[in-house]
Write an enzyme that holds these catalytic residues in place. Structure first.
Site, PDB file in Angstrom:
ATOM      1  N   ASP A 112      -2.492  -2.007   9.856  1.00 50.97           N
ATOM      2  CA  ASP A 112      -2.623  -2.004   8.392  1.00 50.97           C
ATOM      3  C   ASP A 112      -3.119  -3.335   7.833  1.00 50.97           C
ATOM      4  O   ASP A 112      -3.332  -3.456   6.621  1.00 50.97           O
ATOM      5  CB  ASP A 112      -1.268  -1.684   7.746  1.00 50.97           C
ATOM      6  CG  ASP A 112      -0.823  -0.250   8.000  1.00 50.97           C
ATOM      7  OD1 ASP A 112      -1.664   0.583   8.391  1.00 50.97           O
ATOM      8  OD2 ASP A 112       0.376   0.032   7.807  1.00 50.97           O
ATOM      9  N   GLY A 128       9.639  -0.637   4.822  1.00 53.14           N
ATOM     10  CA  GLY A 128       9.730   0.424   3.811  1.00 53.14           C
ATOM     11  C   GLY A 128       8.575   1.404   3.816  1.00 53.14           C
ATOM     12  O   GLY A 128       8.521   2.302   2.981  1.00 53.14           O
ATOM     13  N   LYS A 172       0.843  -1.203   0.000  1.00 50.90           N
ATOM     14  CA  LYS A 172       0.000   0.000   0.000  1.00 50.90           C
ATOM     15  C   LYS A 172       0.873   1.247   0.000  1.00 50.90           C
ATOM     16  O   LYS A 172       2.034   1.229   0.428  1.00 50.90           O
ATOM     17  CB  LYS A 172      -0.945   0.040   1.202  1.00 50.90           C
ATOM     18  CG  LYS A 172      -0.285   0.071   2.595  1.00 50.90           C
ATOM     19  CD  LYS A 172       0.142   1.439   3.093  1.00 50.90           C
ATOM     20  CE  LYS A 172       0.840   1.362   4.440  1.00 50.90           C
ATOM     21  NZ  LYS A 172       1.609   2.555   4.797  1.00 50.90           N
ATOM     22  N   GLY A 227       4.486  -4.135   4.210  1.00 51.17           N
ATOM     23  CA  GLY A 227       4.861  -5.489   3.784  1.00 51.17           C
ATOM     24  C   GLY A 227       4.603  -6.537   4.857  1.00 51.17           C
ATOM     25  O   GLY A 227       4.112  -7.627   4.555  1.00 51.17           O
TER      26      GLY A 227
HETATM   27  O1  C5P Z   1      -0.400  -1.348  14.458  1.00 54.30           O
HETATM   28  P1  C5P Z   1       1.037  -1.539  14.210  1.00 54.30           P
HETATM   29  O2  C5P Z   1       1.632  -2.618  15.062  1.00 54.30           O
HETATM   30  O3  C5P Z   1       1.379  -1.727  12.771  1.00 54.30           O
HETATM   31  O4  C5P Z   1       1.731  -0.187  14.630  1.00 54.30           O
HETATM   32  C1  C5P Z   1       3.133  -0.089  14.785  1.00 54.30           C
HETATM   33  C2  C5P Z   1       3.453   1.151  15.604  1.00 54.30           C
HETATM   34  O5  C5P Z   1       3.139   2.337  14.875  1.00 54.30           O
HETATM   35  C3  C5P Z   1       2.676   1.286  16.893  1.00 54.30           C
HETATM   36  O6  C5P Z   1       3.303   0.589  17.946  1.00 54.30           O
HETATM   37  C4  C5P Z   1       2.699   2.796  17.129  1.00 54.30           C
HETATM   38  O7  C5P Z   1       3.947   3.201  17.649  1.00 54.30           O
HETATM   39  C5  C5P Z   1       2.623   3.340  15.707  1.00 54.30           C
HETATM   40  N1  C5P Z   1       1.240   3.663  15.295  1.00 54.30           N
HETATM   41  C6  C5P Z   1       0.613   4.770  15.855  1.00 54.30           C
HETATM   42  N2  C5P Z   1      -0.663   5.069  15.491  1.00 54.30           N
HETATM   43  C7  C5P Z   1      -1.320   4.329  14.564  1.00 54.30           C
HETATM   44  C8  C5P Z   1      -0.701   3.217  13.965  1.00 54.30           C
HETATM   45  C9  C5P Z   1       0.594   2.906  14.368  1.00 54.30           C
HETATM   46  O8  C5P Z   1       1.201   5.470  16.686  1.00 54.30           O
HETATM   47  N3  C5P Z   1      -2.557   4.668  14.223  1.00 54.30           N
END
Ligand code: C5P
Length: 300
Positions: free
Chosen positions: A138, A99, A11, A103
């Protein structure tokens, strides 16, 4: 059943508006996700235990242990339906690792779809999306694909109508960026500049450009609130973006938390020229062309 293969897209965020930091450590977002034709492929086969093998571009940078997002997804689904996670997952990577193109989330989405089929679970799309959201913000979009607005952490999705197809060039960088580190840098920069953070809203201009297929308008409506943070952590990206614009990209921005940079082209032929020119300019490790929107994770 002996093997199930699933293809899943990368994406790019056409809009990424980051709201205030929440108590749970996440940020409220408005994200316009756009799935592009750069695919990982995951094959699930029955095994004695859970195994993961990663091959393809930068495969050695992907954890092949319990931290692997596809493995976590398989385990979560197995728990949900009450089976043993006895499956071998072979992941062929084309999506850049760390990236900013989701992914890892893509591989988790592929594992959910593949294992659901392999184990005959028959979960609904909504049930898979709910499991996916528990793995990463995501993942639900990697299941859905197309173009969609995400709110909340980015996991609550509404599809967005798009007229036609858009052509992109992605400039891949050496080494990844950590998503939590980029969000933290975004908070730090905002605090330092005394920026007042408002609740994010979807851009009408962007949504209209997508609905009418107006590529020039789309190019000028692209925004990413994480871009200043990604540029602060990886200053060389500034030049990559500038060169892309000078070479005629209709829009240029960091993809998600970076460091991949996305360039919107006028047509497929323009994307071909732009990719070659960016490579010649030496501002990327490599370039790759893709179009969007494309469907989410599907059995092939
Ligand atoms: O949800 P995911 O594990 O992919 O998110 C990785 C990190 O990105 C989270 O631990 C957080 O630090 C940050 N994040 C955020 N707000 C979001 C999505 C992700 O702060 N809406």
């Amino acid at each position: 059943m002996t093997a199930v293969s699933v293809r899943v897209p990368a994406k790019v965020n056409l809009q990424l508006s980051v709201g205030p930091l929440r108590d749970d450590g996440y940020h409220d977002l408005v994200s316009v996700f756009h799935a592009v034709s750069l695919f990982d492929e995951l094959t699930a086969t029955p095994a004695d235990d859970l195994f993961v093998r990663v091959e393809g571009t930068s495969a050695e940078e992907v954890p092949a242990d319990d931290d692997n997002l596809a493995a976590r997804a398989a385990r979560l689904l197995a728990e949900r339906i009450g089976v043993r996670p006895a499956v071998r997952l072979r992941i062929h990577k084309a999506i850049p690792v760390a990236g900013g193109m989701a992914g890892g989330s893509a591989d988790a989405a592929a594992a959910l779809v593949a294992c659901d089929r392999l184990w005959g679970a028959g979960l609904t799309a909504a049930e898979l999306a709910e499991l996916g959201a528990a793995i990463g913000s995501d993942v639900p979009f990697a299941l859905l694909g197309g173009t969609a607005i995400g709110v909340g952490r980015g996991e609550r999705l509404t599809p967005v109508p798009v007229d036609g197809r858009f052509h992109w060039v992605f400039a891949l960088a050496d080494g990844g960026l950590s998503t939590p580190a980029v969000y933290a840098e975004c908070d730090r920069l905002r605090e330092r500049h005394g920026e007042k953070v408002r609740p994010p809203e979807a851009s009408d201009r962007l949504i209209d450009a997508l609905a009418t297929g107006d590529v020039k308008e789309l190019g000028s409506a692209l925004t990413n609130d994480l871009q200043p943070a990604a540029l602060a952590l990886r200053p060389s990206l500034r030049r990559t973006l500038t060169v892309g614009r000078e070479l005629g990209a209709l829009g240029a921005l960091v993809s998600g938390s970076g460091p991949t940079c996305a360039f919107l082209a006028e047509s497929d032929a323009h994307a071909l020229d732009l990719a070659a020119a960016l490579s010649d300019a030496g501002v990327a490790r490599s370039t790759v062309r893709a179009y969007g929107p494309v469907p989410g994770a599907i059995v092939v």
